[in-house]
Design a protein around this motif. Sequence first.
Motif, short mmCIF file in Angstrom:
data_model
loop_
_atom_site.label_atom_id
_atom_site.label_comp_id
_atom_site.label_asym_id
_atom_site.label_seq_id
_atom_site.Cartn_x
_atom_site.Cartn_y
_atom_site.Cartn_z
N LEU A 56 0.84 -1.20 0.00
CA LEU A 56 0.00 0.00 0.00
C LEU A 56 0.87 1.25 0.00
O LEU A 56 1.80 1.37 0.80
N GLU A 57 0.54 2.17 -0.89
CA GLU A 57 1.31 3.42 -0.92
C GLU A 57 0.92 4.31 0.26
O GLU A 57 1.76 4.81 0.99
N ASN A 58 -0.38 4.47 0.45
CA ASN A 58 -0.88 5.29 1.55
C ASN A 58 -1.87 4.50 2.38
O ASN A 58 -2.63 3.70 1.86
N THR A 59 -1.83 4.76 3.69
CA THR A 59 -2.75 4.09 4.60
C THR A 59 -3.24 5.12 5.62
O THR A 59 -2.86 6.30 5.56
N ILE A 60 -4.02 4.66 6.56
CA ILE A 60 -4.47 5.50 7.67
C ILE A 60 -3.27 6.09 8.43
O ILE A 60 -3.33 7.20 8.96
N TYR A 61 -2.16 5.38 8.43
CA TYR A 61 -0.96 5.85 9.11
C TYR A 61 -0.42 7.13 8.46
O TYR A 61 -0.23 8.15 9.13
N GLU A 62 -0.21 7.08 7.13
CA GLU A 62 0.28 8.28 6.43
C GLU A 62 -0.71 9.43 6.59
O GLU A 62 -0.32 10.59 6.73
N LEU A 63 -2.00 9.10 6.58
CA LEU A 63 -3.02 10.14 6.76
C LEU A 63 -2.88 10.79 8.14
O LEU A 63 -2.86 12.02 8.25
N MET A 64 -2.73 9.97 9.16
CA MET A 64 -2.71 10.53 10.53
C MET A 64 -1.46 11.33 10.83
O MET A 64 -1.49 12.28 11.58
N ILE A 65 -0.34 10.94 10.23
CA ILE A 65 0.88 11.72 10.50
C ILE A 65 1.06 12.86 9.48
O ILE A 65 2.07 13.56 9.49
N GLY A 66 0.08 13.04 8.62
CA GLY A 66 0.10 14.20 7.73
C GLY A 66 0.95 14.03 6.49
O GLY A 66 1.33 15.00 5.84
N GLU A 67 1.25 12.78 6.13
CA GLU A 67 2.07 12.56 4.93
C GLU A 67 1.25 12.40 3.66
O GLU A 67 1.80 12.32 2.57
N ILE A 84 -12.28 2.12 0.75
CA ILE A 84 -11.62 1.80 2.02
C ILE A 84 -10.41 2.70 2.26
O ILE A 84 -9.72 3.09 1.31
N ILE A 85 -10.19 3.08 3.52
CA ILE A 85 -8.88 3.60 3.93
C ILE A 85 -8.19 2.44 4.65
O ILE A 85 -8.64 2.02 5.72
N PRO A 86 -7.13 1.89 4.04
CA PRO A 86 -6.52 0.68 4.59
C PRO A 86 -5.55 0.98 5.73
O PRO A 86 -5.24 2.13 6.04
N SER A 87 -5.08 -0.11 6.32
CA SER A 87 -4.15 -0.01 7.43
C SER A 87 -3.16 -1.16 7.34
O SER A 87 -3.42 -2.18 6.71
N ASN A 88 -2.00 -0.97 7.97
CA ASN A 88 -1.09 -2.10 8.17
C ASN A 88 -0.29 -1.86 9.44
O ASN A 88 -0.58 -0.94 10.20
N VAL A 89 0.72 -2.67 9.64
CA VAL A 89 1.42 -2.70 10.93
C VAL A 89 2.12 -1.36 11.24
O VAL A 89 2.38 -1.05 12.40
N ASN A 90 2.40 -0.56 10.22
CA ASN A 90 3.01 0.76 10.48
C ASN A 90 2.21 1.58 11.48
O ASN A 90 2.76 2.39 12.22
#
Length: 254
Positions: A56-67, A84-90
Amino acid sequence: MGRVIAIANQKGGVGKTTTSINLSASLAEKGKRVLVIDTDPQGNTTSGLGLDKNELENTIYELMIGECTIQEAIVKNVTDRLDIIPSNVNLAAVEIELIDAEQKEYILKNALSKVKDKYDFIIIDCPPSLSMLTVNAMTSANTVLVPIQCEYYALEGLSQLVHTVNLVKDRLNPDLEMEGVVFTMFDSRTNLSLQVVENVKEHIQENVYKTIIPRNIRLAEAPSYGLPINIYEPKSAGAEAYRLLAEEVIARKF
Ligand SMILES: Nc1ncnc2c1ncn2[C@@H]1O[C@H](COP(=O)(O)OP(=O)(O)OP(=O)(O)O)[C@@H](O)[C@H]1O
Ligand SMILES: [Mg+2]
């Protein structure tokens, strides 16, 4: 304006993800425009809808840290009308990375405000904890839906969850309401499931959905094919149950 439903229960393995995937897919099947958001570093909703967590290029993680922007985090049309806004272990690191961030409880809510109009329903799958991610989900939500597994310790932790919902309502999101509880993994061959349902109903004030999700092997198999139940096995008892739940959710006005 979309209704945002957080699917939460800090108890693990009660059916949050199964409900997030299949309620979302059933709402989409009924013509609703749906966004499902995976806020669990386990990424089970992500893989259960057929996405490769490691690609995944972007996930909820990149969204939350503003990337990335929310538009960049959304993967469109995993099935018809379902994004979907996906997620992974990051995502596991986000709590520490944002420890000093201002207004960190509102990050998801602020992002969602930009796309809320595009959807009839936004379903947020929460992790099995009452962490900052769950608080973000509840702060963004109109309602909280609590899956309860039909097993002996079903009520354990429920009062803590209701307390958390009330804290979020007092401090962060005054409009938050309880959508209600939905029983999952009901086994009609045992008395225990029935006893649990009766017992929980006696002890809680919240709305209880009439639809009870049966224990159904097809529901457990579907994620390994990356498909929601209505596509994997459209005539199964599990698919029928989630369709009925979707109808009830649509009929319930807030
Ligand atoms: N109705 C059902 N019938 C049969 N198996 C089910 C049913 N609901 C859930 N399961 C299975 O039970 C397990 C736990 O379900 P699920 O992952 O939905 O729970 P969860 O609350 O999201 O778990 P976690 O707390 O780890 O995020 C999974 O293996 C899932 O496939
Ligand atoms: Mg889960």
